[in-house]
Scaffold this motif. Sequence first.
Motif, PDB file in Angstrom:
ATOM      1  N   TYR A  75      -5.082   1.438   7.204  1.00 27.58           N
ATOM      2  CA  TYR A  75      -5.789   0.852   6.138  1.00 27.58           C
ATOM      3  C   TYR A  75      -4.865  -0.400   5.559  1.00 27.58           C
ATOM      4  O   TYR A  75      -3.769  -0.052   5.273  1.00 27.58           O
ATOM      5  CB  TYR A  75      -6.124   1.993   5.185  1.00 27.58           C
ATOM      6  N   THR A  88      -1.393   0.904   5.880  1.00 29.67           N
ATOM      7  CA  THR A  88      -0.695   2.294   5.802  1.00 29.67           C
ATOM      8  C   THR A  88      -1.681   3.178   6.760  1.00 29.67           C
ATOM      9  O   THR A  88      -2.919   3.048   6.796  1.00 29.67           O
ATOM     10  CB  THR A  88      -0.841   3.017   4.569  1.00 29.67           C
ATOM     11  N   LEU A 138      -5.413   6.230  -1.488  1.00 26.10           N
ATOM     12  CA  LEU A 138      -4.686   4.943  -1.185  1.00 26.10           C
ATOM     13  C   LEU A 138      -4.534   4.371  -2.533  1.00 26.10           C
ATOM     14  O   LEU A 138      -5.406   4.001  -3.280  1.00 26.10           O
ATOM     15  CB  LEU A 138      -5.150   4.078   0.003  1.00 26.10           C
ATOM     16  N   TRP A 152      -7.229   1.097  -5.831  1.00 27.99           N
ATOM     17  CA  TRP A 152      -7.335   2.383  -5.308  1.00 27.99           C
ATOM     18  C   TRP A 152      -8.335   2.585  -4.513  1.00 27.99           C
ATOM     19  O   TRP A 152      -9.308   2.308  -4.432  1.00 27.99           O
ATOM     20  CB  TRP A 152      -7.063   3.444  -6.421  1.00 27.99           C
ATOM     21  N   GLU A 182       0.732  -1.313   0.069  1.00 22.94           N
ATOM     22  CA  GLU A 182       0.004   0.209  -0.030  1.00 22.94           C
ATOM     23  C   GLU A 182       0.709   1.237  -0.074  1.00 22.94           C
ATOM     24  O   GLU A 182       2.031   1.228   0.334  1.00 22.94           O
ATOM     25  CB  GLU A 182      -0.792  -0.084   1.199  1.00 22.94           C
ATOM     26  N   SER A 183       0.335   2.416  -0.452  1.00 23.31           N
ATOM     27  CA  SER A 183       0.781   3.601  -0.324  1.00 23.31           C
ATOM     28  C   SER A 183      -0.155   4.750  -0.436  1.00 23.31           C
ATOM     29  O   SER A 183      -1.270   4.355  -0.683  1.00 23.31           O
ATOM     30  CB  SER A 183       2.017   3.791  -1.616  1.00 23.31           C
ATOM     31  N   ARG A 241      -9.898  -1.394   7.568  1.00 20.26           N
ATOM     32  CA  ARG A 241      -8.970  -0.574   8.426  1.00 20.26           C
ATOM     33  C   ARG A 241      -9.332  -1.110   9.816  1.00 20.26           C
ATOM     34  O   ARG A 241     -10.157  -1.666  10.120  1.00 20.26           O
ATOM     35  CB  ARG A 241      -9.816   0.805   8.263  1.00 20.26           C
ATOM     36  N   GLY A 257      -1.195   6.856   2.488  1.00 24.45           N
ATOM     37  CA  GLY A 257      -1.665   7.247   3.615  1.00 24.45           C
ATOM     38  C   GLY A 257      -1.019   8.637   3.997  1.00 24.45           C
ATOM     39  O   GLY A 257       0.153   9.103   3.407  1.00 24.45           O
ATOM     40  N   TRP A 260     -10.132  -2.921   0.560  1.00 21.97           N
ATOM     41  CA  TRP A 260      -9.640  -2.134   1.666  1.00 21.97           C
ATOM     42  C   TRP A 260     -10.539  -2.330   3.018  1.00 21.97           C
ATOM     43  O   TRP A 260     -11.614  -2.417   3.047  1.00 21.97           O
ATOM     44  CB  TRP A 260      -9.549  -0.738   1.316  1.00 21.97           C
ATOM     45  N   CYS A 308      -2.724   0.322  -4.034  1.00 22.87           N
ATOM     46  CA  CYS A 308      -2.240  -1.030  -3.605  1.00 22.87           C
ATOM     47  C   CYS A 308      -1.831  -1.708  -4.791  1.00 22.87           C
ATOM     48  O   CYS A 308      -2.512  -1.862  -5.714  1.00 22.87           O
ATOM     49  CB  CYS A 308      -3.209  -1.699  -2.948  1.00 22.87           C
ATOM     50  N   CYS A 316      -4.786  -3.219   2.538  1.00 26.44           N
ATOM     51  CA  CYS A 316      -5.080  -3.935   1.209  1.00 26.44           C
ATOM     52  C   CYS A 316      -5.616  -5.191   1.496  1.00 26.44           C
ATOM     53  O   CYS A 316      -4.644  -6.110   2.189  1.00 26.44           O
ATOM     54  CB  CYS A 316      -4.247  -3.515   0.051  1.00 26.44           C
ATOM     55  N   VAL A 343      -3.836   6.325   8.261  1.00 26.78           N
ATOM     56  CA  VAL A 343      -4.623   7.421   7.919  1.00 26.78           C
ATOM     57  C   VAL A 343      -4.901   8.061   8.948  1.00 26.78           C
ATOM     58  O   VAL A 343      -5.538   7.453   9.872  1.00 26.78           O
ATOM     59  CB  VAL A 343      -5.627   7.202   7.026  1.00 26.78           C
TER      60      VAL A 343
END
Length: 118
Positions: A93, A112, A20, A79, A6-7, A38, A9, A36, A22, A95, A114
């Motif tokens: 969060y 990631t 976000l 995403w 993931e990226s 959380r 956050g 996703w 993934c 993925c 948030v």
Amino acid sequence: QVQLVESGGGLVQPGGSLTLSCAASGTIFSFDPMGWYRQAPGKQRELVATITSRGTNNYADSVKGRFTISRDNAKNRVWLQMNSLKPEDTAVYYCNGVLWAGGRRDYWGQGTQVTVSS
């Protein structure tokens, strides 16, 4: 080795937006679904949104109308566009991707953070 990374956050003010991303690797098969989840401090992990390879999506009631999930099947990417963020959206969060080979197998990213705060 299947991996989800993931990226995207970060820290955002209430009312703000984040996206976000993934990216999956290590398999030629499509995850079905991808999604996703959380987890907030002291709470259980919960579903945020999922999307099938055919584009059918499902959202938690708490994010409907604010979050949008999308995917690229060819690239095994998903995403999560998050708008109108609230402090209660603060969480890690994750993925998720599901492969079917002799049964269901779930794969998870590392998560990631948030944070929604003023």
